[in-house]
Design a protein around this motif. Sequence first.
Motif, PDB file in Angstrom:
ATOM      1  N   ASP A 264       0.839  -1.195   0.000  1.00 20.24           N
ATOM      2  CA  ASP A 264       0.000   0.000   0.000  1.00 20.24           C
ATOM      3  C   ASP A 264       0.874   1.245   0.000  1.00 20.24           C
ATOM      4  OD1 ASP A 264       1.027   0.170   2.567  1.00 20.24           O
ATOM      5  OD2 ASP A 264      -0.886  -0.071   3.594  1.00 20.24           O
ATOM      6  N   GLY A 358      -6.606   2.664   3.323  1.00 24.30           N
ATOM      7  CA  GLY A 358      -5.989   1.496   2.701  1.00 24.30           C
ATOM      8  C   GLY A 358      -6.843   0.937   1.583  1.00 24.30           C
ATOM      9  N   VAL A 359      -6.815  -0.382   1.435  1.00 25.89           N
ATOM     10  CA  VAL A 359      -7.547  -1.053   0.353  1.00 25.89           C
ATOM     11  C   VAL A 359      -9.002  -1.190   0.777  1.00 25.89           C
ATOM     12  CG1 VAL A 359      -7.681  -3.097  -1.099  1.00 25.89           C
ATOM     13  CG2 VAL A 359      -5.454  -2.304  -0.277  1.00 25.89           C
TER      14      VAL A 359
END
Length: 517
Positions: A264, A358-359
Amino acid sequence: MTQASGEVRLPPFAPRYRASGLLLHVTSLPSPYGVGDLGPSALSWIDDLHQAGQQWWQALPVGPTGYGNSPYQSLSSFAGNALIISPECLISDGLLQASDCETDFPANMVDYDRVAPFKNRLIEKAWTNFRAGERSDLRVPFEEFCAESAGWLEDYALFRALKLKYRGSYYLEWPAELVRRRPDALADARRELASQVDQVRFGQFLLVRQADRLKEYAHSKGVALIGDLPFFVSPDSSDVWANPEWFLLDEHRRPRFVAGVPPDYFSAQGQLWGNPVYNWDALRSTEYRWCIDRLRALLAHVDLIRLDHFRGFAAAWHVPAGAPTAQSGQWVPGPGAALFQAVQTELGHLPFIAEDLGVITPDVQAMRDQFRVPGTRILQFAFDGHPDNPYLPNNFLHNTVVFTGTHDNATTREWYEELPGYQRQNLWSYLKRAPGESQEAAPALIDLAWSSSAALAMAPLQDLLNLGSETRMNVPGRVDGNWRWRCTEDMLSLPAFEWLRELTETSHRSPASNRSA
């Protein structure tokens, strides 16, 4: 927002609600005792926030720290960090003398190797005085606290006493009968270590007394408190030792999988945190009792909880134990909406902020929005040039908390100094301003956060004071040298607080603005 009566306005935030606050960990407060604490400096900090028109104070997790002194690797989900017990309060309580507390610590950083034994000696001295009859009026409240907290306190106190006996070693290195919690072995340990166990209990009692006073004082000044709950627990914690059934462990009680995140913004190889992952099937069978108890314990001391790693409730990154990096992990579903429904049924409300960084996949967003939990937006992530970037204020929903940066980010001044030229240009273009110097970046981002449509705007104290890289709190993936920064008394008398008060008024985030909303 929070009025002097103690009323706290919680999420989901009403359409016209606007407020602001500052992020500062308790350990970063000024103190003559080597580390910030819950004593006079914390009350003075509340006064500073009140005078600057701020309605929220956010701190990092305040559990007892273990590996690397990280507040996100706590030795317990329920206990507090004895390092933040105030010696000044113990002196005023008659449990210590001023001569017991003479020290010479650096003012601008925490020297954990020196502070921890110093604070432990003070707690031992206070316990000795209490046992000898000082403050006998606290005997009954202490016994009541121990009885009310027995569900976690008994295991935690014994865990800490055993850790001391075995010189801080990982609990899996203790004798097998203690690792396996054989009843006869635990009974023997409680008898042998009775005094040490009672001292740990007493330290937690002192900590709760000070935390209660701080919360009451904050509310009297119109300031509400934001706590922080790590998603995972430390592998070397009383949580895992006492409740192995809640985690995916092997026959030797070692984690079968460990937590992390894939590659990330912060790390090209992802982050390998090493925490054990949950056995959600087992927790579900109890209607998530342990999870709810965790939340309730923190809410006794704060008004609102930042749920760290919110995406883990939808799915978490499980990495096989022993893997060299986090790249070999995979997403594994979490409890999803079922947990939040159980919490809502039990608590009646969901006083949370989602750390949804983040994701982030559509299922995470759907879960956040289903329960109307405010999401998090970080301005330092906003200027990649994509107009649909969710961190650009143009794309904010109102039920959002915006930060200039967090404890994991560089300070904004350092961030700007390292920013690629095209992103610098994007920043100033977005602000419709001529390009500025590095010292102008932090005030610009604070102004942008406060003027945004987000219900709540927050900034780390380092950004308000326009400080550089030497004051960064944490570098993700770096083991040593984190969590040490402290502000000094003179920093809290700078003109920046008057500037912040004026900005808060002009951006309609002051308490008066919310009373009229």
